[in-house]
Design a protein around this motif. Sequence first.
Motif, PDB file in Angstrom:
ATOM      1  N   ILE A  26      39.978 145.082  40.850  1.00 15.40           N
ATOM      2  CA  ILE A  26      40.841 145.823  41.767  1.00 15.40           C
ATOM      3  C   ILE A  26      40.134 147.137  42.078  1.00 15.40           C
ATOM      4  CG2 ILE A  26      43.073 146.934  42.123  1.00 15.40           C
ATOM      5  CD1 ILE A  26      44.256 144.841  40.171  1.00 15.40           C
ATOM      6  N   ASP A  27      39.842 147.364  43.378  1.00 14.30           N
ATOM      7  CA  ASP A  27      39.102 148.564  43.764  1.00 14.30           C
ATOM      8  C   ASP A  27      40.024 149.774  43.892  1.00 14.30           C
ATOM      9  OD1 ASP A  27      40.301 148.487  46.327  1.00 14.30           O
ATOM     10  OD2 ASP A  27      38.544 147.583  47.273  1.00 14.30           O
ATOM     11  N   ASN A  28      39.450 150.917  44.278  1.00 12.58           N
ATOM     12  CA  ASN A  28      40.240 152.151  44.317  1.00 12.58           C
ATOM     13  C   ASN A  28      41.247 152.200  45.459  1.00 12.58           C
ATOM     14  OD1 ASN A  28      38.634 152.717  46.536  1.00 12.58           O
ATOM     15  ND2 ASN A  28      37.622 154.476  45.616  1.00 12.58           N
ATOM     16  N   GLN A  29      41.203 151.222  46.377  1.00 17.45           N
ATOM     17  CA  GLN A  29      42.212 151.125  47.435  1.00 17.45           C
ATOM     18  C   GLN A  29      43.277 150.091  47.076  1.00 17.45           C
ATOM     19  OE1 GLN A  29      39.929 150.326  50.968  1.00 17.45           O
ATOM     20  NE2 GLN A  29      39.496 152.485  51.276  1.00 17.45           N
ATOM     21  N   GLY A  30      43.186 149.534  45.887  1.00 18.62           N
ATOM     22  CA  GLY A  30      44.152 148.544  45.438  1.00 18.62           C
ATOM     23  C   GLY A  30      43.864 147.130  45.909  1.00 18.62           C
ATOM     24  N   ILE A  31      42.703 146.914  46.516  1.00 18.16           N
ATOM     25  CA  ILE A  31      42.334 145.570  46.971  1.00 18.16           C
ATOM     26  C   ILE A  31      41.858 144.753  45.780  1.00 18.16           C
ATOM     27  CG2 ILE A  31      40.755 144.229  48.427  1.00 18.16           C
ATOM     28  CD1 ILE A  31      40.705 146.715  50.320  1.00 18.16           C
ATOM     29  N   LYS A  32      42.397 143.567  45.660  1.00 23.10           N
ATOM     30  CA  LYS A  32      42.023 142.667  44.570  1.00 23.10           C
ATOM     31  C   LYS A  32      40.936 141.720  45.055  1.00 23.10           C
ATOM     32  CE  LYS A  32      44.185 139.512  41.246  1.00 23.10           C
ATOM     33  NZ  LYS A  32      45.458 138.863  40.874  1.00 23.10           N
ATOM     34  N   TRP A  33      39.782 141.796  44.425  1.00 27.72           N
ATOM     35  CA  TRP A  33      38.639 140.951  44.747  1.00 27.72           C
ATOM     36  C   TRP A  33      38.637 139.790  43.767  1.00 27.72           C
ATOM     37  CZ3 TRP A  33      35.267 142.074  48.793  1.00 27.72           C
ATOM     38  CH2 TRP A  33      35.469 143.307  49.413  1.00 27.72           C
ATOM     39  N   ASN A  34      39.127 138.656  44.227  1.00 30.01           N
ATOM     40  CA  ASN A  34      39.294 137.480  43.365  1.00 30.01           C
ATOM     41  C   ASN A  34      38.002 136.683  43.225  1.00 30.01           C
ATOM     42  OD1 ASN A  34      42.135 137.523  42.687  1.00 30.01           O
ATOM     43  ND2 ASN A  34      42.485 137.183  44.870  1.00 30.01           N
ATOM     44  N   ALA A  35      37.797 136.203  42.019  1.00 30.81           N
ATOM     45  CA  ALA A  35      36.730 135.253  41.721  1.00 30.81           C
ATOM     46  C   ALA A  35      37.416 134.106  40.983  1.00 30.81           C
ATOM     47  CB  ALA A  35      35.658 135.909  40.865  1.00 30.81           C
ATOM     48  N   PRO A  36      37.846 133.084  41.715  1.00 35.70           N
ATOM     49  CA  PRO A  36      38.616 132.007  41.083  1.00 35.70           C
ATOM     50  C   PRO A  36      37.756 131.095  40.207  1.00 35.70           C
ATOM     51  CG  PRO A  36      38.454 131.669  43.468  1.00 35.70           C
ATOM     52  CD  PRO A  36      37.747 132.937  43.157  1.00 35.70           C
ATOM     53  N   LYS A  37      38.424 130.480  39.287  1.00 38.11           N
ATOM     54  CA  LYS A  37      37.792 129.484  38.423  1.00 38.11           C
ATOM     55  C   LYS A  37      37.016 128.496  39.302  1.00 38.11           C
ATOM     56  CE  LYS A  37      38.881 125.812  35.167  1.00 38.11           C
ATOM     57  NZ  LYS A  37      39.921 125.144  34.383  1.00 38.11           N
ATOM     58  N   GLY A  38      35.813 128.134  38.861  1.00 44.02           N
ATOM     59  CA  GLY A  38      34.974 127.207  39.607  1.00 44.02           C
ATOM     60  C   GLY A  38      34.029 127.877  40.590  1.00 44.02           C
ATOM     61  N   SER A  39      34.148 129.207  40.747  1.00 45.94           N
ATOM     62  CA  SER A  39      33.265 129.923  41.671  1.00 45.94           C
ATOM     63  C   SER A  39      31.808 129.794  41.243  1.00 45.94           C
ATOM     64  CB  SER A  39      33.634 131.405  41.715  1.00 45.94           C
ATOM     65  OG  SER A  39      34.914 131.594  42.261  1.00 45.94           O
ATOM     66  N   CYS A  40      30.932 129.754  42.248  1.00 43.76           N
ATOM     67  CA  CYS A  40      29.485 129.660  42.031  1.00 43.76           C
ATOM     68  C   CYS A  40      28.899 131.066  41.965  1.00 43.76           C
ATOM     69  CB  CYS A  40      28.829 128.911  43.171  1.00 43.76           C
ATOM     70  SG  CYS A  40      29.567 127.315  43.533  1.00 43.76           S
TER      71      CYS A  40
END
Length: 179
Positions: A26-40
Amino acid sequence: MAFSGEPLTRWSGSRNMNLEEDFYFIDNQGIKWNAPKGSCLNGATIPRALWTAIGSPYSGTYRKSSIVHDVAVGELCNRDVSNEDRKKADRMFYEACRHEGCSRRFAAILYIGVRFGSWSAQLSSVFKSANLSSREIYRNNPENEYVSQKFWEIVDSAESYLETEDLDQLDMFVEAKLD
């Protein structure tokens, strides 16, 4: 700002990994940068030629940052990332590196590395078409020597930007050097 915890990964090739469970930043603007299971994952898209100089993205103070960056830029799993989205992901990478404990200077050098990664990826086809590069040899080949030399030339000449955290100015400088 926060990471979701410690990432769980599994090797899936010579340089690649797969994420075994969901992970995010979660960045300083509150944006959630997801890396889901199975990501390369392939290591923050920093050219391998630079790993000996700045460290492998699989260890050290930017390991978690490299994971969310890999997923955001989608080089292995989703190649349809716009230049604008790539730039946002690169900036998030800088912020995540700072959160993870990198100094301003080192985070700026890593930031140049990921910005540089997009540019240097285009070189591979040129060097490979001339039979000058091998996937099995990473030392003393013309592509790696050129990438390393060009990168450090840019870093050395960007000295005044490395401590400022002004990524707009750093971007303009790097882009001018890569044109």
